[in-house]
Design a protein around this motif. Structure first.
Motif, PDB file in Angstrom:
ATOM      1  N   GLY A   1       0.833  -1.192   0.000  1.00  0.00           N
ATOM      2  CA  GLY A   1       0.000   0.000   0.000  1.00  0.00           C
ATOM      3  C   GLY A   1       0.867   1.242   0.000  1.00  0.00           C
ATOM      4  O   GLY A   1       2.097   1.166  -0.134  1.00  0.00           O
TER       5      GLY A   1
ATOM      6  N   SER B   1       1.286   0.868  -4.343  1.00  0.00           N
ATOM      7  CA  SER B   1      -0.005   0.273  -4.706  1.00  0.00           C
ATOM      8  C   SER B   1      -1.117   0.858  -3.836  1.00  0.00           C
ATOM      9  O   SER B   1      -0.873   1.555  -2.854  1.00  0.00           O
ATOM     10  N   ASP B   2      -2.347   0.568  -4.214  1.00  0.00           N
ATOM     11  CA  ASP B   2      -3.486   0.952  -3.386  1.00  0.00           C
ATOM     12  C   ASP B   2      -3.601  -0.021  -2.212  1.00  0.00           C
ATOM     13  O   ASP B   2      -3.149  -1.166  -2.300  1.00  0.00           O
ATOM     14  N   PRO B   3      -4.171   0.435  -1.103  1.00  0.00           N
ATOM     15  CA  PRO B   3      -4.776   1.753  -0.875  1.00  0.00           C
ATOM     16  C   PRO B   3      -3.733   2.823  -0.590  1.00  0.00           C
ATOM     17  O   PRO B   3      -2.624   2.511  -0.146  1.00  0.00           O
ATOM     18  N   THR B   4      -4.135   4.072  -0.825  1.00  0.00           N
ATOM     19  CA  THR B   4      -3.276   5.219  -0.545  1.00  0.00           C
ATOM     20  C   THR B   4      -3.925   6.072   0.531  1.00  0.00           C
ATOM     21  O   THR B   4      -5.103   6.422   0.430  1.00  0.00           O
ATOM     22  N   VAL B   5      -3.160   6.375   1.549  1.00  0.00           N
ATOM     23  CA  VAL B   5      -3.615   7.251   2.630  1.00  0.00           C
ATOM     24  C   VAL B   5      -2.618   8.391   2.742  1.00  0.00           C
ATOM     25  O   VAL B   5      -1.404   8.172   2.650  1.00  0.00           O
TER      26      VAL B   5
ATOM     27  N   LYS C   1      -6.232  12.167   2.669  1.00  0.00           N
ATOM     28  CA  LYS C   1      -6.738  11.209   1.680  1.00  0.00           C
ATOM     29  C   LYS C   1      -7.098   9.942   2.421  1.00  0.00           C
ATOM     30  O   LYS C   1      -6.291   9.387   3.151  1.00  0.00           O
ATOM     31  N   GLY C   2      -8.337   9.451   2.220  1.00  0.00           N
ATOM     32  CA  GLY C   2      -8.849   8.370   3.034  1.00  0.00           C
ATOM     33  C   GLY C   2      -9.393   8.936   4.339  1.00  0.00           C
ATOM     34  O   GLY C   2      -9.645  10.141   4.457  1.00  0.00           O
TER      35      GLY C   2
ATOM     36  N   ASP D   1      -9.109   4.054   7.362  1.00  0.00           N
ATOM     37  CA  ASP D   1      -8.179   3.616   6.305  1.00  0.00           C
ATOM     38  C   ASP D   1      -6.740   3.627   6.810  1.00  0.00           C
ATOM     39  O   ASP D   1      -5.955   2.724   6.493  1.00  0.00           O
TER      40      ASP D   1
ATOM     41  N   THR E   1      -6.228   0.716   9.229  1.00  0.00           N
ATOM     42  CA  THR E   1      -6.206  -0.529   8.476  1.00  0.00           C
ATOM     43  C   THR E   1      -4.873  -0.712   7.765  1.00  0.00           C
ATOM     44  O   THR E   1      -4.285  -1.813   7.761  1.00  0.00           O
ATOM     45  N   LEU E   2      -4.381   0.344   7.147  1.00  0.00           N
ATOM     46  CA  LEU E   2      -3.092   0.265   6.450  1.00  0.00           C
ATOM     47  C   LEU E   2      -1.976  -0.107   7.415  1.00  0.00           C
ATOM     48  O   LEU E   2      -1.124  -0.954   7.110  1.00  0.00           O
TER      49      LEU E   2
END
Length: 447
Positions: free
Chosen positions: A16, A34-38, A72-73, A77, A80-81
């Motif tokens: 991520g 990669s995604d996700p992006t925070v 962002k997010g 999020d 979780t990341l």
């Protein structure tokens, strides 16, 4: 960005993407792209240092204080990341040292427990009921809902939860029921109205008590459902046919489990049945999450079944049934968080922006515990005699079907009244009891 924080984040975030803008205005990217992006932004150098030194407490604290922004997010999020990436080997010396200190403090408190139950309950549950009205269902159920079948609404799932528990209680008309931790009265009123039982609900929250008593009065149920300000430990009464406790056991504390079940044995009739509904975690915790301990649930503790079952057995009680609900609270908390954030401006007017961010962090962190850390809900059916409940579980579905048919004939739940943006005091309580102000369920507004 502080060097200490950069080193920690670079070591943790491998999958991520995390973009961090420091107080110096410089942005750095961690992860594999990669995604996700925070994306985060720190507003002062000290906030960066604090998170690096003690992330368990300070990540939530600096977010609550508005010194760290999620651009962002959202905060869920971010959590979780971090959780998806973190390994034990990622912990630095400072984190390990603080963890050892917290373990020692937790052991010391266990050796010399102090009774702060009333104060701890008031810290959370005596907040303005207007706050809880922002995100709870129409019956103000502040515990895990039962999403069966999947995809139903929060209101339907909370009703399904009450129905499921009522079925497990094997209620018969005229029985006496004790509810330990009666909340805002919804469970007690449901059991009495749908099953024809006499309910005594006890709580340590004065605000919940006012709401519960008013609801019973408005529904004409005072002779069948009584709510009292009462500590279970000092309660004396003729044994009850049934005992139910939903979302209260998390406040008992592991040092008190033997005493809790000893009192249950004393208050339960010989052929009685208890249903205990509680959050559980997969292993005994060494210490409580410091942010939750300081700001949300002081004195609370999430048990593991390895801690609960021996206490039940040593108290001379039997476990007749155990059901694990693994993801239902994750779904419940997501509903609460989305509903709360949709009305965050109203929450800020009740308290302030710092409180809103604190509550968002609490709801997001709790949701993550169920979605990423294997927390669960357990429902234990407890008896004194092996044959107090049927020998198979078919009766649960049968009783649920009966209750669902009765629900269609139940009078609708009361709506909340606002008059010129203010709460209307209930006729059953004097004005001087309404400080601090509490929003109570009441009559439907005139059309």
């Amino acid at each position: 960005m502080a060097l200490s924080l950069r080193r920690i984040l670079q070591r943790i975030i491998r999958r991520g993407t995390l973009e961090v803008t420091g107080a110096d205005g410089q942005t750095e990217r961690m992860g594999d792209g990669s995604d996700p992006t925070v994306a985060l932004r720190f507003l002062d150098d000290q906030a960066e240092e604090e998170v690096a030194r003690d992330a368990q407490l300070k990540l939530g604290e600096v977010y609550m204080q508005g010194r760290m922004l999620v651009e962002k997010g959202d905060i869920y999020d971010l959590l979780t990341l971090i959780k998806d990436n973190t390994l034990v080997t990622d912990l630095n010396f400072s984190m390990l040292w603080r963890g050892l200190v917290r373990i020692a403090e937790a052991r010391l408190r266990g050796l010399f427990p102090v009774n702060h139950n009333r104060r701890n309950v008031a810290h959370h549950y005596d907040l303005s009921a207007k706050l809880f009205d922002l995100f709870l269902d129409e019956d103000w159920q502040y515990s895990c809902a039962y999403f069966n079948p999947p995809g139903i609404s929060l209101d339907e799932a909370q009703l399904a939860k009450k129905r499921h528990i009522a079925a497990k209680l094997c209620l018969e008309e005229g029985q006496r029921v004790l509810e330990i931790g009666s909340g805002w009265g919804g469970m007690g009123l449901y059991l009495s109205e749908l099953c024809g039982v006499d309910v005594t609900g006890i709580t340590l929250s004065e605000e919940q008590l006012k709401v519960s008593r008013d609801r019973a009065a408005r529904r004409g149920m005072e002779d069948f459902v009584r709510f009292n300000l009462q500590d279970y430990r000092t309660m004396t009464a003729k044994p009850f046919d049934r005992i139910v406790s939903v979302g209260m056991f998390e406040h008992v504390g592991r040092a008190n489990y033997r005493n809790f079940f000893g009192k249950v044995k004393e208050l339960l009739a010989d052929d009685g049945v208890m249903v205990l509904h509680s959050i559980g975690q997969p292993y005994p915790a060494l210490y409580n999450n410091p942010f939750f301990e300081k700001y949300i649930f002081p004195g609370g503790y999430i048990p593991s079944l390895a801690e609960v079952l021996p206490a039940i057995e040593k108290s001379g009680l039997l476990v007749a049934d155990c059901e694990i609900l693994p993801m239902h609270y994750a779904h419940t908390l997501r509903h609460w968080r989305q509903r709360f954030m949709a009305r965050r401006q109203e929450a800020a007017r009740l308290y302030d922006e710092a409180f809103v961010r604190m509550w968002e962090f609490y709801l997001a962190g709790s949701e993550m515990a169920f979605s990423h850390e294997d927390f669960f809900i357990f429902q234990l059916q407890i008896t004194k005699k092996r044959m107090a409940v049927p020998g198979n579980r078919d009766y649960i579905l049968e009783r649920e079907a009966e209750l669902k048919a009765k629900e269609a004939m139940r009078p609708p739940l009361e709506k909340v009244i606002f008059r010129d943006g203010q709460e209307e005091p209930p006729a059953s309580l004097p004005e001087e009891e309404l400080d601090p102000p509490v929003l109570r369920p009441g009559r439907q507004a005139a059309e």
